[in-house]
Design a protein around this motif. Sequence first.
Motif: not given
Length: 428
Positions: A21, A123-124, A149, A202, A206, A415
């Motif tokens: 992350k 998206l991450g 990503n 979660r 992502d 996204s």
Amino acid sequence: MTTLSPYDSMSPVDQAAYRAKGAAATLAPLPRAAKDDALLAIADALEVRAGEIVEANAQDVAKAREAGIGEGMIDRLTLTPERVRAIASDVRDVAALPDPVGEVVRGSTLPNGIDLRQVRVPLGVVGIIYEGRPNVTVDAAALCLKAGNAVLLRGSSSAYRSNTALVRVLRDAVGGAGLPADAVQLVPGEGRESVHELMRARGLVDVLIPRGGASLINTVVRESAVPVIETGTGNCHVYVDADADLDTAVEILVNSKAQRVGVCNAAETLLVHQDIAPVFLPRALDALADAGVTVHADERVMAYAKDSRATVVEATTEDWETEYLSHDIAAAVVDSLDRAVEHIRLWTSGHTEAIVTSSQQAARRFTQLVDSTTVAVNASTRFTDGGQFGFGAEIGISTQKLHARGPMGLPELTSTKYIVTGDGHVRR
């Protein structure tokens, strides 16, 4: 005041996701040149360290043979120096592709003067759960990096040594290019618990993308708390219409089935219009025999098998839904194009279906009625592939209808967000 991090209390899988992350946040604003430099460094490193990779892969292959794994799956697992060079070439192809990040999907100036733009963003953190094919390790990492990503890679235990060697090479190259090495990580652990932890991450992960057999995909879709992009199995069909050219039909059939059997876009079912069956099937069965393919036939196909060289066995209900990934194909005679479509609708996995015909009317009707990610007209099912479509190495072939469908290239790994620019605007 010191802000305490939850890192130390996390499991190893969550720690990897937490680091990913942070890496994703670093990657998101990077210019294309920085990402491309890292990809080119990866390609060079793969070639330089190919011996190290192939040596690790040989251990996986030997273990798989000892376990009695079929040759189709062995082929998917195997890396050779030539295949490593091809993977490196694919990475360079990804580097040459346009960067989707920052692309304006749509935009306008609203009547009140506000400038509105919808732009592509990463998206991450993307988790990839996959089976058997170590080339996915590099394909996934390259595409995810290009789209900004971070990626968490969880391959199967059968390719553990191969994936470990590949990720070591990838991380060294990425870090050497000045990007965070944690943008590419192998999920810790070989057991199933690490997969379940990844599916429960979660907020740290992502999106998950499963690649593999039906059992793996269904498990991830059912059990994941993380959003999933479903990549489906490939029960692909070739339908030979009454107006098909025989030479073309035989060539497309054999290529679709036997060019490489252990892949999701290989044909698994042959459907033949009854009007052409008497002249087509004898040739088709012999051609399949020459390619080493066993035919699982219905009664009407069996009638044409008596004088052929083919190995033909009686089809069961299970054959119509089977993704063989081997030198096997199911075959049936149908009364009409509409009957072929009915059969496909009943048994397809929604991947790829092909029609061979010289009739434009038949081609139009088939493409209108068949609801799969890809419908091929007078072309092999083997073309359903990100590289063949010009997308570069694909992350997978999505058989769902939300977010992405079909071969997933770079745009499907993003996204969007809206950028609203005003001049002191307030809503009244």
